[in-house]
Design a protein around this motif. Structure first.
Motif, PDB file in Angstrom:
ATOM      1  N   PRO A 204       0.822  -1.213   0.000  1.00 13.89           N
ATOM      2  CA  PRO A 204       0.000   0.000   0.000  1.00 13.89           C
ATOM      3  C   PRO A 204       0.858   1.265   0.000  1.00 13.89           C
ATOM      4  CG  PRO A 204       0.081  -0.941   2.204  1.00 13.89           C
ATOM      5  CD  PRO A 204       0.811  -1.907   1.300  1.00 13.89           C
ATOM      6  N   ALA A 205       0.312   2.339  -0.544  1.00 12.63           N
ATOM      7  CA  ALA A 205       0.975   3.641  -0.497  1.00 12.63           C
ATOM      8  C   ALA A 205       0.394   4.480   0.634  1.00 12.63           C
ATOM      9  CB  ALA A 205       0.818   4.357  -1.829  1.00 12.63           C
ATOM     10  N   VAL A 206      -0.907   4.312   0.862  1.00  9.59           N
ATOM     11  CA  VAL A 206      -1.554   4.964   2.009  1.00  9.59           C
ATOM     12  C   VAL A 206      -1.399   4.023   3.194  1.00  9.59           C
ATOM     13  CG1 VAL A 206      -3.752   5.740   2.967  1.00  9.59           C
ATOM     14  CG2 VAL A 206      -3.148   6.283   0.588  1.00  9.59           C
ATOM     15  N   LEU A 207      -0.812   4.520   4.273  1.00 11.57           N
ATOM     16  CA  LEU A 207      -0.365   3.621   5.342  1.00 11.57           C
ATOM     17  C   LEU A 207      -1.397   3.425   6.442  1.00 11.57           C
ATOM     18  CD1 LEU A 207       3.295   4.912   5.618  1.00 11.57           C
ATOM     19  CD2 LEU A 207       2.369   3.097   4.181  1.00 11.57           C
ATOM     20  N   THR A 208      -2.390   4.267   6.469  1.00  8.61           N
ATOM     21  CA  THR A 208      -3.421   4.130   7.499  1.00  8.61           C
ATOM     22  C   THR A 208      -4.408   3.038   7.087  1.00  8.61           C
ATOM     23  OG1 THR A 208      -4.409   6.015   6.366  1.00  8.61           O
ATOM     24  CG2 THR A 208      -3.277   6.449   8.413  1.00  8.61           C
ATOM     25  N   ARG A 209      -5.114   2.476   8.086  1.00  7.56           N
ATOM     26  CA  ARG A 209      -6.028   1.381   7.785  1.00  7.56           C
ATOM     27  C   ARG A 209      -7.189   1.893   6.926  1.00  7.56           C
ATOM     28  NH1 ARG A 209      -8.362  -1.147  12.895  1.00  7.56           N
ATOM     29  NH2 ARG A 209      -9.986  -1.848  11.477  1.00  7.56           N
ATOM     30  N   ASP A 210      -7.791   0.996   6.223  1.00  4.74           N
ATOM     31  CA  ASP A 210      -8.934   1.343   5.385  1.00  4.74           C
ATOM     32  C   ASP A 210     -10.009   2.020   6.223  1.00  4.74           C
ATOM     33  OD1 ASP A 210      -7.805   0.352   3.149  1.00  4.74           O
ATOM     34  OD2 ASP A 210      -9.044  -1.465   3.039  1.00  4.74           O
ATOM     35  N   ARG A 211     -10.556   3.049   5.665  1.00  4.68           N
ATOM     36  CA  ARG A 211     -11.673   3.768   6.284  1.00  4.68           C
ATOM     37  C   ARG A 211     -11.312   4.392   7.640  1.00  4.68           C
ATOM     38  NH1 ARG A 211     -13.937  -0.659   3.988  1.00  4.68           N
ATOM     39  NH2 ARG A 211     -14.067  -1.820   5.928  1.00  4.68           N
ATOM     40  N   ALA A 212     -10.016   4.536   7.918  1.00  7.26           N
ATOM     41  CA  ALA A 212      -9.661   5.319   9.108  1.00  7.26           C
ATOM     42  C   ALA A 212     -10.188   6.734   8.896  1.00  7.26           C
ATOM     43  CB  ALA A 212      -8.142   5.341   9.292  1.00  7.26           C
ATOM     44  N   GLU A 213     -10.727   7.310   9.956  1.00 10.62           N
ATOM     45  CA  GLU A 213     -11.211   8.692   9.852  1.00 10.62           C
ATOM     46  C   GLU A 213     -10.033   9.636  10.089  1.00 10.62           C
ATOM     47  OE1 GLU A 213     -14.611  11.580  11.928  1.00 10.62           O
ATOM     48  OE2 GLU A 213     -13.823   9.849  13.003  1.00 10.62           O
ATOM     49  N   ILE A 214      -9.792  10.517   9.164  1.00 10.90           N
ATOM     50  CA  ILE A 214      -8.640  11.420   9.294  1.00 10.90           C
ATOM     51  C   ILE A 214      -9.149  12.850   9.373  1.00 10.90           C
ATOM     52  CG2 ILE A 214      -6.563  12.287   8.152  1.00 10.90           C
ATOM     53  CD1 ILE A 214      -6.103   9.444   7.127  1.00 10.90           C
ATOM     54  N   ILE A 215      -8.802  13.520  10.447  1.00 10.93           N
ATOM     55  CA  ILE A 215      -9.290  14.878  10.693  1.00 10.93           C
ATOM     56  C   ILE A 215      -8.095  15.830  10.646  1.00 10.93           C
ATOM     57  CG2 ILE A 215     -10.431  16.389  12.367  1.00 10.93           C
ATOM     58  CD1 ILE A 215     -11.523  13.500  13.465  1.00 10.93           C
ATOM     59  N   ALA A 216      -8.072  16.654   9.620  1.00 10.74           N
ATOM     60  CA  ALA A 216      -6.953  17.587   9.454  1.00 10.74           C
ATOM     61  C   ALA A 216      -7.276  18.868  10.192  1.00 10.74           C
ATOM     62  CB  ALA A 216      -6.717  17.857   7.968  1.00 10.74           C
ATOM     63  N   LEU A 217      -6.786  18.996  11.398  1.00  6.43           N
ATOM     64  CA  LEU A 217      -7.118  20.157  12.230  1.00  6.43           C
ATOM     65  C   LEU A 217      -6.257  21.360  11.882  1.00  6.43           C
ATOM     66  CD1 LEU A 217      -8.744  21.300  14.611  1.00  6.43           C
ATOM     67  CD2 LEU A 217      -6.983  20.391  16.153  1.00  6.43           C
ATOM     68  N   ALA A 218      -4.976  21.119  11.577  1.00  9.22           N
ATOM     69  CA  ALA A 218      -4.073  22.250  11.311  1.00  9.22           C
ATOM     70  C   ALA A 218      -2.922  21.786  10.422  1.00  9.22           C
ATOM     71  CB  ALA A 218      -3.538  22.816  12.621  1.00  9.22           C
ATOM     72  N   GLY A 219      -2.658  22.538   9.354  1.00  7.30           N
ATOM     73  CA  GLY A 219      -1.544  22.240   8.450  1.00  7.30           C
ATOM     74  C   GLY A 219      -0.258  22.883   8.930  1.00  7.30           C
ATOM     75  N   ALA A 220       0.818  22.611   8.205  1.00  2.40           N
ATOM     76  CA  ALA A 220       2.160  23.008   8.655  1.00  2.40           C
ATOM     77  C   ALA A 220       2.289  24.502   8.916  1.00  2.40           C
ATOM     78  CB  ALA A 220       3.202  22.561   7.628  1.00  2.40           C
ATOM     79  N   GLY A 221       1.575  25.311   8.136  1.00  7.26           N
ATOM     80  CA  GLY A 221       1.713  26.758   8.283  1.00  7.26           C
ATOM     81  C   GLY A 221       0.676  27.379   9.203  1.00  7.26           C
ATOM     82  N   ASP A 222      -0.137  26.543   9.825  1.00  5.99           N
ATOM     83  CA  ASP A 222      -1.232  27.068  10.654  1.00  5.99           C
ATOM     84  C   ASP A 222      -0.791  27.251  12.111  1.00  5.99           C
ATOM     85  OD1 ASP A 222      -2.671  26.842   8.322  1.00  5.99           O
ATOM     86  OD2 ASP A 222      -3.760  25.031   8.935  1.00  5.99           O
ATOM     87  N   ASP A 223      -1.680  27.787  12.896  1.00  7.56           N
ATOM     88  CA  ASP A 223      -1.432  28.053  14.315  1.00  7.56           C
ATOM     89  C   ASP A 223      -1.505  26.734  15.087  1.00  7.56           C
ATOM     90  OD1 ASP A 223      -1.426  28.835  16.956  1.00  7.56           O
ATOM     91  OD2 ASP A 223      -3.389  29.825  16.869  1.00  7.56           O
ATOM     92  N   LEU A 224      -0.397  26.065  15.200  1.00  5.68           N
ATOM     93  CA  LEU A 224      -0.383  24.726  15.786  1.00  5.68           C
ATOM     94  C   LEU A 224      -0.527  24.782  17.305  1.00  5.68           C
ATOM     95  CD1 LEU A 224       2.384  23.067  13.585  1.00  5.68           C
ATOM     96  CD2 LEU A 224      -0.052  23.331  13.150  1.00  5.68           C
ATOM     97  N   THR A 225       0.054  25.801  17.912  1.00  2.46           N
ATOM     98  CA  THR A 225      -0.099  25.954  19.361  1.00  2.46           C
ATOM     99  C   THR A 225      -1.573  26.164  19.700  1.00  2.46           C
ATOM    100  OG1 THR A 225       2.110  26.907  19.506  1.00  2.46           O
ATOM    101  CG2 THR A 225       0.627  27.324  21.357  1.00  2.46           C
ATOM    102  N   GLY A 226      -2.223  27.006  18.913  1.00  4.18           N
ATOM    103  CA  GLY A 226      -3.646  27.244  19.123  1.00  4.18           C
ATOM    104  C   GLY A 226      -4.464  25.979  18.938  1.00  4.18           C
ATOM    105  N   ALA A 227      -4.110  25.192  17.942  1.00  5.53           N
ATOM    106  CA  ALA A 227      -4.850  23.959  17.676  1.00  5.53           C
ATOM    107  C   ALA A 227      -4.701  22.990  18.842  1.00  5.53           C
ATOM    108  CB  ALA A 227      -4.351  23.318  16.381  1.00  5.53           C
ATOM    109  N   LEU A 228      -3.488  22.863  19.340  1.00  4.35           N
ATOM    110  CA  LEU A 228      -3.279  21.940  20.465  1.00  4.35           C
ATOM    111  C   LEU A 228      -3.961  22.463  21.729  1.00  4.35           C
ATOM    112  CD1 LEU A 228       0.417  20.931  19.734  1.00  4.35           C
ATOM    113  CD2 LEU A 228      -1.583  19.405  19.703  1.00  4.35           C
ATOM    114  N   ASP A 229      -3.907  23.763  21.920  1.00  9.90           N
ATOM    115  CA  ASP A 229      -4.584  24.329  23.092  1.00  9.90           C
ATOM    116  C   ASP A 229      -6.094  24.071  23.006  1.00  9.90           C
ATOM    117  OD1 ASP A 229      -2.200  25.166  24.109  1.00  9.90           O
ATOM    118  OD2 ASP A 229      -2.434  27.268  23.538  1.00  9.90           O
ATOM    119  N   ALA A 230      -6.661  24.221  21.815  1.00  6.94           N
ATOM    120  CA  ALA A 230      -8.099  23.979  21.659  1.00  6.94           C
ATOM    121  C   ALA A 230      -8.433  22.517  21.945  1.00  6.94           C
ATOM    122  CB  ALA A 230      -8.535  24.364  20.245  1.00  6.94           C
ATOM    123  N   LEU A 231      -7.560  21.615  21.474  1.00  9.84           N
ATOM    124  CA  LEU A 231      -7.778  20.193  21.766  1.00  9.84           C
ATOM    125  C   LEU A 231      -7.682  19.934  23.269  1.00  9.84           C
ATOM    126  CD1 LEU A 231      -5.793  18.234  19.015  1.00  9.84           C
ATOM    127  CD2 LEU A 231      -8.282  18.515  19.225  1.00  9.84           C
TER     128      LEU A 231
END
Lengths: 524, 524
Positions: free
Chosen positions: A293-320
Motif C-alpha cells: 500500500p501507499a496509504v499507510l493508514t487502515r482502510d476507512r480510518a477517519e482522518i481529521i486535518a485540524l491544522a496544516g504546517a503553516g497554521d497556528d499549531l499551538t492554538g490547535a493543540l490548546d483547543a484540543l
C-alpha cells in the motif's frame, strides 16, 4: 545609520540589497559567489553586519541555510552564481522546502543586455529555480532591488517557511540607483480549522485514536500539551516519519515516529481508527512498492486535518486540550533520565544508540542522516539530556553535513552532533571545510557501512530477489574503501577511526570536548 | 540474442530499456541509483553488455557522460534518482549541453499512482530537466519504455549531440510488458549554408580576414584543411575561447583561441574585418562588464555564418578549400616538434606550460580546467606529442575530474592528464573515488593557488577597486588550506605534493608511468 548610509542615489543595487536584508532581519549569508555576484561581495565590506560563510559547493550553502532556519527560526540568504550555481544547490533546497524552512536565495544573472547573447553560463535561471521555490522574481533595475529583497524575505518568512529565489542581473547590482527598502511584514500563521475542533475532540478517545504531529507542533511546549491530551484521552501520539526539528530528551514528552519501512508503518498505524493531524500530513509511503500500500493508514480510518504546517499549531493543540479537559492533567510520556549501561562489542545500530543515550550533551543539536543505521536511535535516546533532533524531510541525501554547518552558525553556543551515513556524507563532504574555517563545534560520526545499505533492502522491497553481483556492485562503496579520517584531515579537521562501541563512546566524548569540528569514522 | 532474450511479454520495462539502449549502441552507464531505479540496476545482472560505472555524486555521472561523448563520439547514459538526483547532475549537463555532447539521462520517478501523494522525494522532474535538456519525455507504460529509450538515443545523437532526459516511473520499470525497440536513426549533420560559400570565399583574403572554427571543425583532418585555406588566403585562424575537443600537437595545425579576458579578446579580434564561422559562434564576452563591450568583434565587421555546430563542417571546409584554391596548398601553422628547456624554479603558469610541453605523452587526452593558471598552456604546448585537448564550454566549475572519468572510460588505452584548479576540483572531488574503483589511467594535477583566483581579477573587472578583507575572504580557499594528497588517499588514490617546477615534471612523469590514477598537488 550614519550619514553615509542614508545618502540617496549613491548606492548601487547590491549594497541596497545587503542593507535591505539586514533591515529585514537577515544577517547571515551562505555564499559561493562568481563574477556576477562580485558587487554583492564587495558590498560586504561597505556594510557592517552581514555574516558571510563561504561554502566550496552550493549544496553546502543551501543545506546550511536550511539548518540555520530550523535553529534560528528565521531565514538566512544564500549567494549563488547563475543557473548552474543554483542548480548545484537544488537538492538541499528540495529538502528545505519539504521541511518548511525559509530561505532567501540571491542568484546572480548576466546583465539584461548580455542574456540575449547566450553566453556560456547563460541558462534559464527562473526555470531552474521554479521546481524548488515558492517565490521566484528577477529584479528589473537597481532601483527595484531593495524592494524585491524585502519581498523575498517576506516570502521566505511566510509560515512555516518558504523558498524565495531572487534573481539579480549584474547591471541591477552595479547601477547606482539602489534604494534600501523597509521590511515587509510576513503573514502570521493561519488559523487552524475551528470547525474541525469538535470532531477532533470527539475522535481522540482511547487507544484506537491517534494524535499525529508535525512541524512546529514538536516544540517542547506543544509536546507538553500533546502529552496532556494523550493522558486525558488515552490516544496515541506519533510524529511524522521525519521531522525538521524535534525537541526531546529527559523531562520532555517522548513521541515516536511513523516508521520508514512500509510493513512496520502499516503495523504501527493498524490500530488507529481515528487520526487527528496537527502540523502533519496523513501518512503515506516514501516510495511505491509493487503489491504494497501507499496509504499507510487502515482502510476507512477517519482522518481529521485540524491544522496544516503553516497554521497556528499551538492554538490547535490548546483547543484540543481545552476540549478534552486536558489542561490540568499531567502529560503522559514524559521521558525520565536514563541510566543506559555502557555498551561493549561491535558497532551496531543498537550499541550506537546506547552510546548516544549516554553521550548526547545537554542542549545539543543532533543532525540525523544516519539512514539505515539510525532507525533505533529515537526510542533508545528518549531519556538522554534534553536536545534538538533534526531529520531530513525531503529524502535527498547529502543533507546532514551542510545542515550541521547551518545549525552551528545559528547556535554557536550549542554542541552539534552530526550522525551521517557514509554514502550520504560523501555527497556534500565539502561542508567539512566550512566547519574548519568557521571553527564550528560539530562532532561528526560517519557510519562506515561501506554501502548504500538502504538500497540493498530496497532491491528486495521492489521485488528483486537474489540480485546478482553487478547489481550489488552498484550499491557498494568499497573498492576502494572510503577513508574519512584522511579526507577530513585534507579539509583541516582532525578525527579518529573507531572499531568498537566503547571506543566510539570515548571518541564522541573527546569530539564534544574539542572546541571545534571533529570527525569520527565508525566502522560497521 | 538467445531464446531467453526474445521471449515476449516476460520482460519488465527496465530490462526492455537496457536491451534497447544496447541495441541502439549505448553500452555505458554512469550511475547513482536509488529505490526507484532498482529494477534497472537488477536488469544489469540479466542483460550482458552494459558497463556500469558507479559515481558517488550525480555531478560526477553527468560530467563523465560528457567526457565519454567527446572521446567515444557516441552517447552514454546516466542513471539518476528522481528529481534531486537529476538536480545534482544539472551543472555538468549544462556544460555538456554547451559543448554539444549527447547524453541519455534515465531518471527514475515514483509510480504514477504515487506522485499525487506528494511523497518526500516527489518533485517536478520534467521541470528540473527542461532548462538543461533538448528532449524530455516521461514513459507512460512498460510497453512504451523500449520505444521511448530508442527515441531518447536518437535525440542524444542528433548533431552535434544533445541532452535527452527520459523519466521512468517505477511501475513502467517493474511491469512485465517490456518490448525491446529497434534503434531509431538520428539525422545526419545538416548541410552547411551553400549560398554563403561564395561570400565566404571572397571574404577570406589577407590578414584582415579570419576563419573562426568550433566544435567538430577541430578534428585533425578538418584543421589540416583549415591550415591549407589559411596558407592559400593569408587569413587568420582561431578557435572559440573554449573547445569541446581539439586535436593538437606536433604535426598538426596549431590554432589559437579567442582569449577569455575581454580586453585581450578585443585586441585579438581588432584586426579582422571579415570573419567566416565554421562550427563557431560570433565571439561574445563570457560576462558583461560595466563600460566594456559584450560583442568582441570590431564595429561593422562582416560576419559570415557558413556552418553551425550541428552542420556538415567537413563539407563546409572542403568547399572553402575548393573555392580558395587551397586543396593542393600545404597547410600553414603546422606545429613542429618542440625542444622545450627543462624549467626550474617556482611553479608558475609559465613553468607549468613548459613542463606540459615536455611531458604530454603521445595520444594523451588532456582535460583542462586550469582556469586562470592555464591561460598560457596552449601556445607553449603547440609542439608537444599529438594529443586531444578538452575544455569546459559551459563555464560551470566542477567539470574536469568527472570529464576525465568519462574520457578514461571511453579510451582505456589512452593516458588522461587532468589539469584542474583547486576551487574547481573541490566541486566534484568524488570523481577521484570512481577513478580508483575503475583503476583509470588518469594523472591529476591540482593547481593549489588556494583561491578563486579568477574572481580576484573579476572584482576589478566589474569595477570594484581595493576590495576589503571581507570581500577577499569570500574568494580565498585558505583557512584551512586544502590537503589534496590526504583527500585523494581517503578515496584510494596515491599522489604527491610538489613545490617547484622540476619536481612537478618528475611527478607528472611518475603519474603517467603508474597504471591507474595518480594525484599531484602543485603548490603555487
Amino acid at each position: 545609520m550614519t550619514d553615509q548610509d542614508t545618502r540617496a542615489g549613491t548606492m548601487n543595487g547590491a549594497e541596497s540589497l545587503v542593507r535591505t536584508l539586514l533591515a529585514s532581519g537577515v544577517d547571515t549569508c551562505f555564499s559561493n559567489p562568481g563574477t556576477s555576484e562580485m558587487h554583492f561581495v564587495a558590498a560586504l565590506d561597505h556594510v557592517p553586519g552581514m555574516r558571510s560563510v563561504l561554502a566550496l559547493f552550493e549544496g553546502v550553502a543551501t543545506g546550511a541555510a536550511d539548518g540555520y532556519f530550523r535553529m534560528a527560526r528565521k531565514p538566512a540568504c544564500t549567494l549563488l552564481h547563475l543557473g548552474p550555481g543554483l542548480a548545484n544547490g537544488l537538492a538541499n533546497l528540495h529538502n528545505a522546502k519539504k521541511a518548511g524552512s525559509g530561505i532567501v536565495n540571491i542568484v546572480g544573472e548576466h546583465a539584461a543586455s548580455h542574456i540575449e547573447l547566450d553566453a556560456p553560463l547563460t541558462a534559464d535561471i527562473a526555470g531552474i529555480a521554479a521546481p524548488m521555490s515558492h517565490w521566484v522574481h528577477t529584479s528589473e533595475s537597481a532601483a527595484d532591488v531593495g524592494g524585491d529583497g524585502a519581498r523575498a524575505v517576506q516570502a521566505a518568512m511566510t509560515p512555516p517557511g518558504r523558498i524565495a529565489t531572487l534573481i539579480l542581473p549584474s547591471d541591477t547590482a552595479w547601477n547606482e540607483d539602489g534604494v534600501v527598502a523597509a521590511p515587509v511584514p510576513a503573514p502570521g500563521r493561519a488559523p487552524f480549522d475551528q470547525k474541525a475542533v469538535g470532531k477532533a475532540v470527539a475522535a481522540l478517545d482511547g487507544a484506537d485514536s491517534l494524535l499525529l504531529l508535525g512541524g512546529a507542533a514538536l516544540t517542547e511546549e506543544n509536546l507538553q500539551t500533546a502529552g496532556r491530551i494523550a493522558a486525558a484521552t488515552g490516544c496515541g501520539l506519533l510524529s511524522e516519519w521525519s521531522n525538521a526539528r524535534l525537541e526531546r530528551g529527559a523531562g520532555r514528552v517522548f513521541i515516536g515516529k511513523v516508521p520508514y519501512p512500509i510493513d512496520q508503518a502499516v503495523a504501527a498505524l493498524e490500530g488507529f481508527r481515528r487520526i487527528v493531524l496537527v502540523g502533519a500530513r496523513a501518512p503515506i509511503g516514501f516510495f511505491a512498492y509493487p503489491g504494497k500500500p501507499a496509504v499507510l493508514t487502515r482502510d476507512r480510518a477517519e482522518i481529521i486535518a485540524l491544522a496544516g504546517a503553516g497554521d497556528d499549531l499551538t492554538g490547535a493543540l490548546d483547543a484540543l486540550a481545552d476540549g478534552t479537559g486536558a489542561r490540568s492533567v499531567a502529560p503522559s510520556g514524559l521521558a525520565a533520565p536514563q541510566d543506559t549501561a555502557r555498551p561493549n562489542g561491535a558497532i551496531t545500530p543498537e550499541t550506537i544508540a546506547a552510546v548516544l543515550a549516554r553521550s548526547i550533551p545537554e542542549n545539543a543539536i543532533v543532525v540525523d542522516e544516519s539512514v539505515t543505521t539510525g532507525r533505533t536511535f529515537l526510542p533508545a535516546t528518549a531519556g538522554a539530556a534534553p536536545h534538538s533532533w533534526l531529520n531530513n524531510c525531503g529524502g535527498s541525501i547529502g543533507f546532514g553535513l551542510p545542515v550541521a554547518v547551518g545549525a552551528a552558525t545559528a547556535c554557536p553556543d550549542r554542541k552539534v552532533l552530526a550522525l551521517i551515513g557514509d554514502g550520504s556524507a560523501m555527497y556534500t563532504l565539502q561542508a567539512i571545510w566550512t566547519m574548519a574555517r568557521e571553527q564550528q563545534d560539530v562532532t561528526m560520526v560517519i557510519f562506515a557501512n561501506r554501502s548504500y545499505a538502504i538500497l540493498r533492502g530496497e532491491l528486495t522491497n521492489v521485488g528483486v530477489q537474489n540480485p546478482g553481483p553487478r547489481a550489488v556492485d552498484m550499491l557498494s562503496l568499497n573498492r576502494p574503501d572510503l577513508g574519512w579520517i584522511e579526507m577530513a584531515r585534507g579539509m583541516g579537521v582532525e578525527g579518529q577511526r573507531v572499531e568498537d562501541a566503547a571506543a566510539l563512546e570515548e571518541a564522541i566524548l573527546a569530539g564534544l570536548d574539542v572546541d571545534g569540528p571533529y570527525l569520527i569514522e565508525a566502522m560497521m
